[in-house]
Design a protein around this motif. Structure first.
Motif, PDB file in Angstrom:
ATOM      1  N   LYS A 174       0.843  -1.197   0.000  1.00 22.07           N
ATOM      2  CA  LYS A 174       0.000   0.000   0.000  1.00 22.07           C
ATOM      3  C   LYS A 174       0.873   1.239   0.000  1.00 22.07           C
ATOM      4  CE  LYS A 174      -3.825   2.332   2.343  1.00 22.07           C
ATOM      5  NZ  LYS A 174      -4.718   2.358   3.531  1.00 22.07           N
ATOM      6  N   GLU A 175       0.565   2.167  -0.890  1.00 19.42           N
ATOM      7  CA  GLU A 175       1.355   3.402  -0.991  1.00 19.42           C
ATOM      8  C   GLU A 175       0.458   4.535  -1.453  1.00 19.42           C
ATOM      9  OE1 GLU A 175       5.422   3.500  -2.967  1.00 19.42           O
ATOM     10  OE2 GLU A 175       4.212   4.587  -4.447  1.00 19.42           O
ATOM     11  N   HIS A 176       0.443   5.613  -0.702  1.00 15.68           N
ATOM     12  CA  HIS A 176      -0.268   6.835  -1.088  1.00 15.68           C
ATOM     13  C   HIS A 176      -1.737   6.532  -1.440  1.00 15.68           C
ATOM     14  CE1 HIS A 176      -0.607  10.956  -2.185  1.00 15.68           C
ATOM     15  NE2 HIS A 176      -0.659  10.788  -3.484  1.00 15.68           N
ATOM     16  N   GLY A 177      -2.362   5.657  -0.652  1.00 14.39           N
ATOM     17  CA  GLY A 177      -3.768   5.347  -0.866  1.00 14.39           C
ATOM     18  C   GLY A 177      -4.043   4.390  -2.016  1.00 14.39           C
ATOM     19  N   CYS A 178      -2.997   3.785  -2.572  1.00 10.95           N
ATOM     20  CA  CYS A 178      -3.141   2.849  -3.691  1.00 10.95           C
ATOM     21  C   CYS A 178      -2.609   1.473  -3.293  1.00 10.95           C
ATOM     22  CB  CYS A 178      -2.371   3.337  -4.919  1.00 10.95           C
ATOM     23  SG  CYS A 178      -2.875   4.971  -5.497  1.00 10.95           S
ATOM     24  N   PHE A 179      -3.134   0.433  -3.946  1.00 11.23           N
ATOM     25  CA  PHE A 179      -2.713  -0.934  -3.667  1.00 11.23           C
ATOM     26  C   PHE A 179      -2.007  -1.525  -4.880  1.00 11.23           C
ATOM     27  CE2 PHE A 179      -6.385  -0.052  -1.018  1.00 11.23           C
ATOM     28  CZ  PHE A 179      -5.946  -0.456   0.236  1.00 11.23           C
ATOM     29  N   GLY A 210      12.557   4.091  -4.433  1.00  7.83           N
ATOM     30  CA  GLY A 210      13.232   5.351  -4.712  1.00  7.83           C
ATOM     31  C   GLY A 210      12.439   6.270  -5.628  1.00  7.83           C
ATOM     32  N   ASN A 211      11.379   5.734  -6.279  1.00 12.56           N
ATOM     33  CA  ASN A 211      10.559   6.541  -7.188  1.00 12.56           C
ATOM     34  C   ASN A 211       9.300   7.075  -6.499  1.00 12.56           C
ATOM     35  OD1 ASN A 211      12.453   5.686  -8.996  1.00 12.56           O
ATOM     36  ND2 ASN A 211      11.107   4.359 -10.164  1.00 12.56           N
ATOM     37  N   LEU A 212       9.232   6.957  -5.183  1.00 13.05           N
ATOM     38  CA  LEU A 212       8.018   7.321  -4.454  1.00 13.05           C
ATOM     39  C   LEU A 212       7.574   8.747  -4.730  1.00 13.05           C
ATOM     40  CD1 LEU A 212       5.837   6.934  -2.284  1.00 13.05           C
ATOM     41  CD2 LEU A 212       7.557   7.478  -0.564  1.00 13.05           C
ATOM     42  N   GLU A 213       8.475   9.717  -4.641  1.00  8.74           N
ATOM     43  CA  GLU A 213       8.090  11.117  -4.817  1.00  8.74           C
ATOM     44  C   GLU A 213       7.580  11.383  -6.226  1.00  8.74           C
ATOM     45  OE1 GLU A 213       7.659  13.362  -2.461  1.00  8.74           O
ATOM     46  OE2 GLU A 213       8.197  11.722  -1.114  1.00  8.74           O
ATOM     47  N   GLU A 214       8.159  10.704  -7.212  1.00  8.88           N
ATOM     48  CA  GLU A 214       7.694  10.892  -8.590  1.00  8.88           C
ATOM     49  C   GLU A 214       6.298  10.300  -8.760  1.00  8.88           C
ATOM     50  OE1 GLU A 214       7.827  12.183 -12.605  1.00  8.88           O
ATOM     51  OE2 GLU A 214       8.840  12.791 -10.768  1.00  8.88           O
ATOM     52  N   ARG A 215       6.030   9.159  -8.134  1.00  5.30           N
ATOM     53  CA  ARG A 215       4.682   8.591  -8.216  1.00  5.30           C
ATOM     54  C   ARG A 215       3.664   9.517  -7.558  1.00  5.30           C
ATOM     55  NH1 ARG A 215       7.691   3.702  -7.556  1.00  5.30           N
ATOM     56  NH2 ARG A 215       7.464   3.676  -5.285  1.00  5.30           N
ATOM     57  N   ILE A 221      -1.867   3.761 -11.823  1.00  7.95           N
ATOM     58  CA  ILE A 221      -2.779   3.574 -10.688  1.00  7.95           C
ATOM     59  C   ILE A 221      -2.892   4.847  -9.836  1.00  7.95           C
ATOM     60  CG2 ILE A 221      -3.167   2.296  -8.545  1.00  7.95           C
ATOM     61  CD1 ILE A 221      -3.842   0.641 -11.024  1.00  7.95           C
ATOM     62  N   PRO A 222      -1.775   5.455  -9.367  1.00  2.00           N
ATOM     63  CA  PRO A 222      -1.926   6.686  -8.564  1.00  2.00           C
ATOM     64  C   PRO A 222      -2.623   7.806  -9.325  1.00  2.00           C
ATOM     65  CG  PRO A 222       0.294   5.799  -8.340  1.00  2.00           C
ATOM     66  CD  PRO A 222      -0.362   5.027  -9.437  1.00  2.00           C
ATOM     67  N   MET A 223      -2.336   7.925 -10.616  1.00  2.00           N
ATOM     68  CA  MET A 223      -2.970   8.975 -11.405  1.00  2.00           C
ATOM     69  C   MET A 223      -4.472   8.728 -11.511  1.00  2.00           C
ATOM     70  SD  MET A 223      -2.011  10.264 -15.257  1.00  2.00           S
ATOM     71  CE  MET A 223      -0.534  11.162 -14.814  1.00  2.00           C
ATOM     72  N   ALA A 224      -4.855   7.474 -11.760  1.00  2.01           N
ATOM     73  CA  ALA A 224      -6.275   7.148 -11.883  1.00  2.01           C
ATOM     74  C   ALA A 224      -7.012   7.343 -10.564  1.00  2.01           C
ATOM     75  CB  ALA A 224      -6.441   5.708 -12.371  1.00  2.01           C
ATOM     76  N   VAL A 225      -6.390   6.922  -9.457  1.00  3.93           N
ATOM     77  CA  VAL A 225      -7.036   6.999  -8.140  1.00  3.93           C
ATOM     78  C   VAL A 225      -7.208   8.446  -7.680  1.00  3.93           C
ATOM     79  CG1 VAL A 225      -6.701   6.497  -5.676  1.00  3.93           C
ATOM     80  CG2 VAL A 225      -6.325   4.704  -7.387  1.00  3.93           C
ATOM     81  N   HIS A 226      -6.183   9.274  -7.888  1.00  3.68           N
ATOM     82  CA  HIS A 226      -6.190  10.612  -7.292  1.00  3.68           C
ATOM     83  C   HIS A 226      -6.529  11.749  -8.269  1.00  3.68           C
ATOM     84  CE1 HIS A 226      -4.715   9.138  -3.471  1.00  3.68           C
ATOM     85  NE2 HIS A 226      -3.749   8.481  -4.087  1.00  3.68           N
ATOM     86  N   ALA A 227      -6.082  11.658  -9.524  1.00  2.00           N
ATOM     87  CA  ALA A 227      -6.265  12.775 -10.460  1.00  2.00           C
ATOM     88  C   ALA A 227      -7.504  12.622 -11.337  1.00  2.00           C
ATOM     89  CB  ALA A 227      -5.022  12.938 -11.339  1.00  2.00           C
TER      90      ALA A 227
END
Length: 343
Positions: A158-163, A176-181, A205-211
């Motif tokens: 789980k990361e930034h509200g995504c699975f 190491g790519n966390l901030e870019e995601r 996934i992060p883009m779809a979930v949040h943006a």
């Protein structure tokens, strides 16, 4: 006196990050949830260095603080089972994905790898497996890893509200790519996006979930990564946004359709620049181009490669930003270039 900051739950992460950045979070005590007559709150434990107020919240005295259990170091766990010479080579770091510990163990400790794995599981009782990491290999940049202990290598991180469901012995996941995601999760609202090297959905996934873009076309050639991409789309309930396509993005990428194109692969990404630019709408759009590059060339070579590919297609380029993601290897950086492509 033990100090704390009492905040609403929705403000907890913001204040915790401020405490970490200001170096006044007390690591010895637990962040705990409490119920009062006025509602539910989180108590963020802080030191005297916090002062009297953080943000809009006063620093108050904490009644009956709860302390974290002190964990032994790996050296302490292994003391008595390894020789003095062997102790000098034990791993100094590892990372955890979901409930799996991933660690690099030198060949000099080959005969002690199980003892090391057992010690790590003792240190992290919530984890269930230990995997030994040997690096990455092949066209698909697959991890070379060995399951040392545990019931398997598949997990959900789980990361930034995504699975992200994955088998850590089959697909890569770089912390190491966390901030870019996180950054990409704020972009693309209402847009059509093409993710050319989608993997298991690292950026899609992060883009779809949040943006909430209008549509993301996620292209992945590796069948194992593609299978997890489909699982993660379902797991995060973004089937209405992401359209997964299995294939080579040089051939599978659409033409003239995207407002934004993500090129999140490194190694030979520049060979795919023309298909990436062609995927953008005729009127133009934004390109996020990733590259591994020698430090002395990071401000010039990626930009030159984008401009060369754009010229071949009769397009122009405005470089918006060049960002360092991380150190890839000695003397080599992983960078991303944000560029606007237009006629």
């Amino acid at each position: 006196m033990y100090r704390t900051i009492r905040v609403p739950p929705e403000k907890g992460e913001e204040i915790r990050e401020k405490a970490v950045a200001g170096n006044f979070l007390d690591p010895a005590r637990k962040i705990r949830k409490i119920q009062t007559s006025t509602g539910t709150f989180l108590e963020i434990p802080v030191t005297e260095a916090a002062g009297e107020i953080v943000g809009d919240f006063p620093v108050i005295k904490q009644e009956k603080p709860e302390f974290l259990e002190k964990t032994c170091s790996l050296k302490e766990y292994l003391s008595g089972t390894l020789t003095e010479a062997e102790m000098k080579h034990i791993p100094s770091g590892w990372h955890i994905l979901g409930d799996i510990i991933i660690v690099s163990i030198p060949e000099t400790l080959e005969s002690k790898k199980i003892q090391i794995a057992e010690a790590l599981l003792s240190m992290y009782p919530k984890c269930r497996s230990v995997v030994r990491d040997f690096g990455i290999e092949g066209k698909f940049r697959q991890p070379k890893r060995e399951l040392l202990l545990g019931s398997g290598a598949e997990t959900i991180h789980k990361e930034h509200g995504c699975f992200f469901k994955q088998d850590v012995t089959k697909v890569m996941y770089s912390k190491g790519n966390l901030e870019e995601r996180k950054r990409m999760s704020k972009l693309g609202q209402g847009e059509i996006v093409v993710d050319m090297f989608a993997g298991i959905g690292y950026f899609s996934i992060p883009m779809a979930v949040h943006a909430h873009p209008e549509k993301i076309i996620s292209i992945e050639i590796n069948p194992e990564s593609f299978a997890y991409l489909n699982e993660n789309i379902r797991l995060n309930q973004v089937e209405d946004i992401i359209t997964p396509i299995q294939g080579d993005c040089a051939e599978a990428a659409p033409e003239g359709e995207a407002d934004r194109v993500i090129m999140g692969y490194v190694g030979t990404t520049h060979h795919y620049l023309e298909p990436g630019i062609k995927a953008l709408k005729k009127s133009g759009g934004i390109l996020h181009y990733h590259e591994t590059v020698p430090e002395n060339l990071f401000r010039t070579r990626p930009e030159e490669r984008i401009k060369k590919a754009a010229r071949c297609l009769g397009k122009k380029v405005e470089v918006l930003a060049i960002r360092r993601i991380k150190k890839y290897s000695p003397g080599v950086l992983h960078v991303v270039v944000d560029a606007r492509i237009f006629e």
